[in-house]
Each structure stands twice: as C-alpha cells, then as structure tokens.
Motif scaffolding. Sequence first.
Motif, PDB file in Angstrom:
ATOM      1  N   ARG A 181       0.831  -1.207   0.000  1.00  0.00           N
ATOM      2  CA  ARG A 181       0.000   0.000   0.000  1.00  0.00           C
ATOM      3  C   ARG A 181       0.866   1.257   0.000  1.00  0.00           C
ATOM      4  O   ARG A 181       0.526   2.253  -0.654  1.00  0.00           O
ATOM      5  CB  ARG A 181      -0.915  -0.047   1.219  1.00  0.00           C
ATOM      6  CG  ARG A 181      -2.167   0.797   1.133  1.00  0.00           C
ATOM      7  CD  ARG A 181      -3.081   0.514   2.302  1.00  0.00           C
ATOM      8  NE  ARG A 181      -3.834  -0.708   2.135  1.00  0.00           N
ATOM      9  CZ  ARG A 181      -3.786  -1.742   2.969  1.00  0.00           C
ATOM     10  NH1 ARG A 181      -3.006  -1.719   4.027  1.00  0.00           N
ATOM     11  NH2 ARG A 181      -4.521  -2.813   2.734  1.00  0.00           N
ATOM     12  N   GLU A 182       1.974   1.202   0.692  1.00  0.00           N
ATOM     13  CA  GLU A 182       2.878   2.360   0.746  1.00  0.00           C
ATOM     14  C   GLU A 182       3.457   2.692  -0.629  1.00  0.00           C
ATOM     15  O   GLU A 182       3.667   3.860  -0.942  1.00  0.00           O
ATOM     16  CB  GLU A 182       4.019   2.086   1.731  1.00  0.00           C
ATOM     17  CG  GLU A 182       3.587   2.087   3.189  1.00  0.00           C
ATOM     18  CD  GLU A 182       4.707   1.615   4.104  1.00  0.00           C
ATOM     19  OE1 GLU A 182       5.821   1.336   3.583  1.00  0.00           O
ATOM     20  OE2 GLU A 182       4.489   1.516   5.322  1.00  0.00           O
ATOM     21  N   PHE A 183       3.710   1.681  -1.434  1.00  0.00           N
ATOM     22  CA  PHE A 183       4.257   1.934  -2.760  1.00  0.00           C
ATOM     23  C   PHE A 183       3.283   2.728  -3.625  1.00  0.00           C
ATOM     24  O   PHE A 183       3.688   3.539  -4.460  1.00  0.00           O
ATOM     25  CB  PHE A 183       4.608   0.615  -3.458  1.00  0.00           C
ATOM     26  CG  PHE A 183       5.861  -0.036  -2.956  1.00  0.00           C
ATOM     27  CD1 PHE A 183       7.075   0.615  -3.020  1.00  0.00           C
ATOM     28  CD2 PHE A 183       5.825  -1.319  -2.416  1.00  0.00           C
ATOM     29  CE1 PHE A 183       8.247   0.018  -2.563  1.00  0.00           C
ATOM     30  CE2 PHE A 183       6.983  -1.930  -1.952  1.00  0.00           C
ATOM     31  CZ  PHE A 183       8.196  -1.260  -2.029  1.00  0.00           C
ATOM     32  N   GLY A 184       1.986   2.472  -3.456  1.00  0.00           N
ATOM     33  CA  GLY A 184       0.973   3.223  -4.184  1.00  0.00           C
ATOM     34  C   GLY A 184       0.804   2.840  -5.631  1.00  0.00           C
ATOM     35  O   GLY A 184       0.126   3.556  -6.388  1.00  0.00           O
ATOM     36  N   ASP A 185       1.404   1.721  -6.065  1.00  0.00           N
ATOM     37  CA  ASP A 185       1.293   1.338  -7.469  1.00  0.00           C
ATOM     38  C   ASP A 185       0.834  -0.108  -7.639  1.00  0.00           C
ATOM     39  O   ASP A 185       1.186  -0.786  -8.591  1.00  0.00           O
ATOM     40  CB  ASP A 185       2.636   1.542  -8.190  1.00  0.00           C
ATOM     41  CG  ASP A 185       3.790   0.818  -7.507  1.00  0.00           C
ATOM     42  OD1 ASP A 185       3.550   0.062  -6.544  1.00  0.00           O
ATOM     43  OD2 ASP A 185       4.951   1.007  -7.935  1.00  0.00           O
ATOM     44  N   VAL A 186       0.026  -0.588  -6.675  1.00  0.00           N
ATOM     45  CA  VAL A 186      -0.499  -1.956  -6.724  1.00  0.00           C
ATOM     46  C   VAL A 186      -2.019  -1.910  -6.622  1.00  0.00           C
ATOM     47  O   VAL A 186      -2.572  -1.291  -5.716  1.00  0.00           O
ATOM     48  CB  VAL A 186       0.080  -2.816  -5.584  1.00  0.00           C
ATOM     49  CG1 VAL A 186      -0.620  -4.167  -5.505  1.00  0.00           C
ATOM     50  CG2 VAL A 186       1.586  -3.004  -5.765  1.00  0.00           C
ATOM     51  N   ASP A 187      -2.693  -2.562  -7.569  1.00  0.00           N
ATOM     52  CA  ASP A 187      -4.155  -2.631  -7.571  1.00  0.00           C
ATOM     53  C   ASP A 187      -4.674  -3.953  -7.012  1.00  0.00           C
ATOM     54  O   ASP A 187      -5.756  -4.006  -6.437  1.00  0.00           O
ATOM     55  CB  ASP A 187      -4.693  -2.466  -8.995  1.00  0.00           C
ATOM     56  CG  ASP A 187      -4.226  -1.185  -9.643  1.00  0.00           C
ATOM     57  OD1 ASP A 187      -4.426  -0.107  -9.043  1.00  0.00           O
ATOM     58  OD2 ASP A 187      -3.643  -1.241 -10.753  1.00  0.00           O
ATOM     59  N   VAL A 188      -3.906  -5.010  -7.219  1.00  0.00           N
ATOM     60  CA  VAL A 188      -4.299  -6.352  -6.777  1.00  0.00           C
ATOM     61  C   VAL A 188      -3.108  -7.002  -6.076  1.00  0.00           C
ATOM     62  O   VAL A 188      -1.997  -7.018  -6.626  1.00  0.00           O
ATOM     63  CB  VAL A 188      -4.761  -7.231  -7.954  1.00  0.00           C
ATOM     64  CG1 VAL A 188      -5.008  -8.665  -7.497  1.00  0.00           C
ATOM     65  CG2 VAL A 188      -6.025  -6.665  -8.588  1.00  0.00           C
ATOM     66  N   ALA A 189      -3.334  -7.529  -4.878  1.00  0.00           N
ATOM     67  CA  ALA A 189      -2.288  -8.223  -4.133  1.00  0.00           C
ATOM     68  C   ALA A 189      -2.456  -9.725  -4.309  1.00  0.00           C
ATOM     69  O   ALA A 189      -3.550 -10.264  -4.088  1.00  0.00           O
ATOM     70  CB  ALA A 189      -2.350  -7.861  -2.655  1.00  0.00           C
ATOM     71  N   VAL A 190      -1.384 -10.392  -4.694  1.00  0.00           N
ATOM     72  CA  VAL A 190      -1.374 -11.849  -4.834  1.00  0.00           C
ATOM     73  C   VAL A 190      -0.555 -12.407  -3.672  1.00  0.00           C
ATOM     74  O   VAL A 190       0.628 -12.118  -3.549  1.00  0.00           O
ATOM     75  CB  VAL A 190      -0.753 -12.279  -6.175  1.00  0.00           C
ATOM     76  CG1 VAL A 190      -0.737 -13.799  -6.278  1.00  0.00           C
ATOM     77  CG2 VAL A 190      -1.512 -11.668  -7.339  1.00  0.00           C
ATOM     78  N   GLU A 191      -1.199 -13.204  -2.819  1.00  0.00           N
ATOM     79  CA  GLU A 191      -0.520 -13.769  -1.662  1.00  0.00           C
ATOM     80  C   GLU A 191      -0.297 -15.261  -1.885  1.00  0.00           C
ATOM     81  O   GLU A 191      -1.227 -15.991  -2.262  1.00  0.00           O
ATOM     82  CB  GLU A 191      -1.336 -13.529  -0.393  1.00  0.00           C
ATOM     83  CG  GLU A 191      -1.458 -12.050  -0.062  1.00  0.00           C
ATOM     84  CD  GLU A 191      -2.078 -11.798   1.300  1.00  0.00           C
ATOM     85  OE1 GLU A 191      -1.650 -10.857   1.972  1.00  0.00           O
ATOM     86  OE2 GLU A 191      -3.003 -12.540   1.676  1.00  0.00           O
ATOM     87  N   LEU A 192       0.932 -15.713  -1.632  1.00  0.00           N
ATOM     88  CA  LEU A 192       1.321 -17.089  -1.920  1.00  0.00           C
ATOM     89  C   LEU A 192       2.018 -17.695  -0.708  1.00  0.00           C
ATOM     90  O   LEU A 192       2.863 -17.046  -0.077  1.00  0.00           O
ATOM     91  CB  LEU A 192       2.261 -17.140  -3.122  1.00  0.00           C
ATOM     92  CG  LEU A 192       1.739 -16.500  -4.416  1.00  0.00           C
ATOM     93  CD1 LEU A 192       2.862 -16.382  -5.436  1.00  0.00           C
ATOM     94  CD2 LEU A 192       0.583 -17.314  -4.984  1.00  0.00           C
ATOM     95  N   ASP A 193       1.701 -18.959  -0.388  1.00  0.00           N
ATOM     96  CA  ASP A 193       2.419 -19.671   0.658  1.00  0.00           C
ATOM     97  C   ASP A 193       3.875 -19.844   0.260  1.00  0.00           C
ATOM     98  O   ASP A 193       4.189 -20.059  -0.919  1.00  0.00           O
ATOM     99  CB  ASP A 193       1.796 -21.052   0.877  1.00  0.00           C
ATOM    100  CG  ASP A 193       0.714 -21.033   1.943  1.00  0.00           C
ATOM    101  OD1 ASP A 193       0.398 -19.943   2.461  1.00  0.00           O
ATOM    102  OD2 ASP A 193       0.175 -22.119   2.256  1.00  0.00           O
ATOM    103  N   ASP A 194       4.763 -19.811   1.246  1.00  0.00           N
ATOM    104  CA  ASP A 194       6.188 -19.860   0.918  1.00  0.00           C
ATOM    105  C   ASP A 194       6.637 -21.233   0.427  1.00  0.00           C
ATOM    106  O   ASP A 194       7.727 -21.367  -0.130  1.00  0.00           O
ATOM    107  CB  ASP A 194       7.035 -19.416   2.112  1.00  0.00           C
ATOM    108  CG  ASP A 194       6.925 -20.348   3.311  1.00  0.00           C
ATOM    109  OD1 ASP A 194       5.981 -21.155   3.369  1.00  0.00           O
ATOM    110  OD2 ASP A 194       7.791 -20.260   4.203  1.00  0.00           O
ATOM    111  N   ASP A 195       5.824 -22.283   0.616  1.00  0.00           N
ATOM    112  CA  ASP A 195       6.158 -23.595   0.073  1.00  0.00           C
ATOM    113  C   ASP A 195       5.286 -23.957  -1.123  1.00  0.00           C
ATOM    114  O   ASP A 195       5.181 -25.122  -1.507  1.00  0.00           O
ATOM    115  CB  ASP A 195       6.059 -24.680   1.142  1.00  0.00           C
ATOM    116  CG  ASP A 195       4.689 -24.744   1.818  1.00  0.00           C
ATOM    117  OD1 ASP A 195       3.888 -23.797   1.629  1.00  0.00           O
ATOM    118  OD2 ASP A 195       4.431 -25.721   2.535  1.00  0.00           O
ATOM    119  N   GLY A 196       4.668 -22.939  -1.729  1.00  0.00           N
ATOM    120  CA  GLY A 196       3.888 -23.151  -2.936  1.00  0.00           C
ATOM    121  C   GLY A 196       4.723 -22.934  -4.184  1.00  0.00           C
ATOM    122  O   GLY A 196       5.866 -22.472  -4.130  1.00  0.00           O
ATOM    123  N   LEU A 197       4.137 -23.265  -5.338  1.00  0.00           N
ATOM    124  CA  LEU A 197       4.839 -23.126  -6.608  1.00  0.00           C
ATOM    125  C   LEU A 197       3.817 -22.843  -7.701  1.00  0.00           C
ATOM    126  O   LEU A 197       2.799 -23.528  -7.803  1.00  0.00           O
ATOM    127  CB  LEU A 197       5.606 -24.409  -6.928  1.00  0.00           C
ATOM    128  CG  LEU A 197       6.601 -24.355  -8.085  1.00  0.00           C
ATOM    129  CD1 LEU A 197       7.809 -23.484  -7.715  1.00  0.00           C
ATOM    130  CD2 LEU A 197       7.058 -25.757  -8.465  1.00  0.00           C
TER     131      LEU A 197
END
Length: 301
Positions: A86-102
């Motif tokens: 949010r601080e960057f101000g240039d993201v419309d959609v956040a994609v969250e991924l588990d750290d052991d995913g691929l």
Amino acid sequence: MTDRRRTTELPRLGVAIVTMGNRPKDVDALLESVAKQDAPPTRVVLIGNGTPLPEFTGLPFEVTTVELDENLGCPGGRNVALARLREFGDVDVAVELDDDGLLVDADVFSTIQRLYAADPRLGIVGFRIADELGETQRRHVPRLRAKDPMRRGLVTAFLGGGHAFSMDMLAETGDWPADFFFTHEETDLAWRALDAGWKVLYEPSLLLQHPKTSPARHAVYYRMTARNRVWLARRRLPLPLIPLYLGTWTLLTLLRTRSLGGLRAWAGGFVEGVRTSAGERRPMRWRTVWRMTRLGRPPLI
C-alpha cells in the motif's frame, strides 16, 4: 480506482510472501516461478516472520524484504506485506502465496489481471491447490458436497495458500484479523468481503502446487481452531446464528476427532474463545446470510 476503473485497463499486481525462514529452497523456487510469469508483478514483498532474510539476486524484479522481530502469525505477517504494498501506491491487486507453494503455469498473473479488469466488484480470487501428483484435497475445495476441484464459480470462502485481493476491497473491509494468528482468518475476511458486496471467485485454472499436508500438524491446531471459530461467530454472525453455528461445529468436531488430546485442546480453545475478547463485533446483514445460502453455503457450517 474502484467502480470507475475501465475494463480495458489491466490492474497492477503486487506479490506478498511470508516465511519463517525454514523453507529457503522452497522460497527460491517460488520466486523463480514468479519470475516466469508472462505478466510481471509491479512489486514483490517478502516478510521474514521473526527471522532474518537473505538477499535475493538474479531475478527480473526487486524483492522488498521486511524482517520482523517476532512471529506475528500468518495473518499478522501478511498485514505487514499488504501495508508495504500500500505504501508503494502502485499496486491494484495483491497476490498472496504460501512460501512452500509453486506456480506451475506461466499465465497465472495474466489471468488474474483479466479477471479483475473484467469485473470491478471482484474482491477475492481463490486458487486451486494441488500436490505434486495433481491431487486436490477435499478440504481445499471451497464448497459443500463438492468433489470436483475443477468446478469454477462464485463461492463464500477461499484458500489461504494462494489467492488475490482487490486493494480497493481491502480499503473498505480492512485487512487480515491478526489476532487469529492461525486458522479461520480466511473466513473472517471472506465474510466481511461478502457483507460489503464484493464477489469471491474460485478459479481452478489458477494452480498453486503445494505439498500435501494436514492442518493438524501444527501443535496449536486444535486450540486455535476452536478459539478462532468462537471469535469468528461472536464477531461476524447475527445473534440467533451464533449458537447454531457453534453447535454444528461442536458436533462435527466430536464426530471427526479421533485424538483424546486433540479434543482436550479443542475444549480449552473453545472456553478461551468464550472468555476472551473477540475484537470488534460487526455482524453480517441478513441479506448477506441469504446471499451465502444461495451460493450454497449458509454461515452455519
């Protein structure tokens, strides 16, 4: 850019990953799969949840790392990542991924962009989770009585391992319930999104490969499952539904749990959920209850 966003504009994607530092090879592989996407992300944020992080080089994007002094749990760590995006101000959609995913396919991000560009009220997109053999566990299909993991459509829940959020939606609903620490945080967020009029879509073409696991592998699983379910009911359900919801899940727990120690931990968590503060109470409207019922999953189970 909420409803005024033009459907011809592709949203800018930010990627959020939280790790406790115990899966360095998995994190490297995940970042490599992000680098292979045909739609490059605008930002990639990696949170060290109570752990230091190495430098990441050789990737076609910069990885912004944030090292936390303590483990804030999955929802707490993800909130830090969302705040940074949010601080960057240039993201419309956040994609969250588990750290052991691929990410197996290269078109995951471009598909997400098309989905959000086509529907300004799309709040959450849930991925399909499958193991190395392509098998999706039944608990990873966000429907009742649904055995087909390839059935696409609007739902009332999403999978925490891989998903996308509209940043506009989060600005309206708020972020993850950090106090939950582990389990049921997805349900709390999904219910808030539905109550605010946003859509939750299960899109099985978005595949996250993930090792086959059981949530009960975590020592705190039974206690936090019970505590957080009580908190969830107290926070989000109309008063008449609270005893029905908790009664249903108590019966299911008694029928499903084979471990006496697990049942003791569950009972302790239930009592903790009743006695401790559940946080802000903002129950969903009855029209949301009806909407969830029409989608096939009323907030009773």
